[in-house]
Design an enzyme around this catalytic site. Structure first.
Site, PDB file in Angstrom:
ATOM      1  N   ARG A  51       0.664  -1.136  -0.039  1.00  0.00           N
ATOM      2  CA  ARG A  51      -0.068  -0.116  -0.130  1.00  0.00           C
ATOM      3  C   ARG A  51       0.806   1.045   0.053  1.00  0.00           C
ATOM      4  O   ARG A  51       1.384   1.754   0.911  1.00  0.00           O
ATOM      5  CB  ARG A  51      -0.761  -0.059   1.034  1.00  0.00           C
ATOM      6  CG  ARG A  51      -1.941  -1.091   1.227  1.00  0.00           C
ATOM      7  CD  ARG A  51      -2.906  -1.269   2.324  1.00  0.00           C
ATOM      8  NE  ARG A  51      -2.183  -1.546   3.586  1.00  0.00           N
ATOM      9  CZ  ARG A  51      -2.677  -1.529   4.892  1.00  0.00           C
ATOM     10  NH1 ARG A  51      -3.803  -1.367   4.812  1.00  0.00           N
ATOM     11  NH2 ARG A  51      -2.102  -2.002   5.823  1.00  0.00           N
ATOM     12  N   ASP A  53       1.955   4.901   0.081  1.00  0.00           N
ATOM     13  CA  ASP A  53       1.208   6.169   0.795  1.00  0.00           C
ATOM     14  C   ASP A  53       0.850   7.292  -0.191  1.00  0.00           C
ATOM     15  O   ASP A  53       1.159   7.287  -1.305  1.00  0.00           O
ATOM     16  CB  ASP A  53       2.120   6.936   1.440  1.00  0.00           C
ATOM     17  CG  ASP A  53       2.476   5.989   2.713  1.00  0.00           C
ATOM     18  OD1 ASP A  53       1.509   4.992   3.252  1.00  0.00           O
ATOM     19  OD2 ASP A  53       3.401   5.975   3.661  1.00  0.00           O
ATOM     20  N   ARG A 199      11.299   5.915   3.371  1.00  0.00           N
ATOM     21  CA  ARG A 199      11.431   7.641   3.551  1.00  0.00           C
ATOM     22  C   ARG A 199      12.165   8.071   4.765  1.00  0.00           C
ATOM     23  O   ARG A 199      12.886   8.845   4.700  1.00  0.00           O
ATOM     24  CB  ARG A 199      10.182   8.121   3.319  1.00  0.00           C
ATOM     25  CG  ARG A 199       9.536   8.098   2.079  1.00  0.00           C
ATOM     26  CD  ARG A 199       7.965   8.552   2.101  1.00  0.00           C
ATOM     27  NE  ARG A 199       7.701   9.758   2.757  1.00  0.00           N
ATOM     28  CZ  ARG A 199       6.473   9.929   2.905  1.00  0.00           C
ATOM     29  NH1 ARG A 199       5.247   9.315   3.097  1.00  0.00           N
ATOM     30  NH2 ARG A 199       6.301  11.386   3.468  1.00  0.00           N
TER      31      ARG A 199
END
Length: 249
Positions: A51, A53, A199
């Site tokens: 999934r 973001d 990230r």
């Protein structure tokens, strides 16, 4: 009921993430609706390899779903891509064994983060790179990154709202290279990732590699990893520099 596998690409900047939400346009929602329109039947669920973001792009996202009757996968690829008008494009479509699951069957996947290192704003790459105006020590970033290779507790690189059962993940490889036009590419291959893990790793590498006077770069990636403390890692890098490149099964 044939099990259909799709490889898709999308510009994450147009969506509020992969997963269907109460509000906002999502990749899953748009794709699901287009599939039902093209196939003229209801589909219970579209499963993805991961999934992404809001703002995160995909060049090789993989999904699967079950349909009814015989499916012309070539026609499906063209029809759905046309319906989605470039917001999402289907690159490949095939019928796979019933036990294939886009998420549970994953062996490895690759995320790539792109950083533009220059003082003036980007024009051609806007929305697809994180511009960093100060110098970065690429050699140090690449050396520090190697401390993350292997199976570790990645609690230091986990978002506060991450719902994963365990913080232990495996990174197979991580590289930091400078390509053309002062673009730095950080590629991370692993079996799976925690929420915002890539990230946060990128943000930490940028802080450790910041090469200007007055910046404290005394910490090491190994120390941050072993501390299992999110407060010691760097800021979370912007979503728009990240892209899911490929998934292997």
């Amino acid at each position: 009921m044939p099990n259909i596998k799709l490889v898709i690409e999308y510009d994450g900047g147009r969506f509020s993430g992969w997963q269907v939400q109460a509000s906002g346009t999502t990749v899953q929602g748009e794709l699901h609706a287009a599939l039902e329109t093209a196939l003229r039947q209801r589909i219970s669920h579209v499963q993805s390899a991961g999934r992404t973001d809001a703002g995160v792009h995909a060049r090789g996202q993989v999904v699967n779903f079950f349909a009814q009757g015989e499916i012309d996968v070539h026609r499906l690829k063209l029809s759905v891509s046309s319906l989605l008008r470039g917001r999402v494009s289907i690159l490949e479509a095939s019928v796979v064994p019933d036990d294939f699951n886009a998420l549970n069957s994953v062996k490895s996947k690759c995320y790539r983060y792109r950083i533009l290192q220059r003082t003036v704003p980007e024009a051609l790459d806007r929305g697809f790179v994180w511009r960093v105006s100060y110098p970065l020590d690429i050699a140090r970033m690449n050396a520090d990154a190697q401390a993350l290779v292997g199976s570790h507790d990645f609690s230091s690189f986990r978002a506060a709202d991450c719902g994963a059962y365990t913080p232990t993940k495996r990174i197979d490889s991580i590289t930091v290279i400078e390509s053309e036009y002062r673009i730095i590419e950080i590629s991370i291959v692993g079996s799976g990732f925690l929420r915002n893990m890539v990230r946060i790793i990128v943000g930490t590498l940028v802080e450790l590699g910041s090469n200007f006077e007055g910046k404290d770069t005394s910490r090491s990636m190994k120390e941050i990893l072993e501390a299992r403390n999110r407060n010691l890692a760097g800021n979370t890098a912007p979503a728009h520099g990240l892209c899911l490149e490929w998934v292997k099964y």
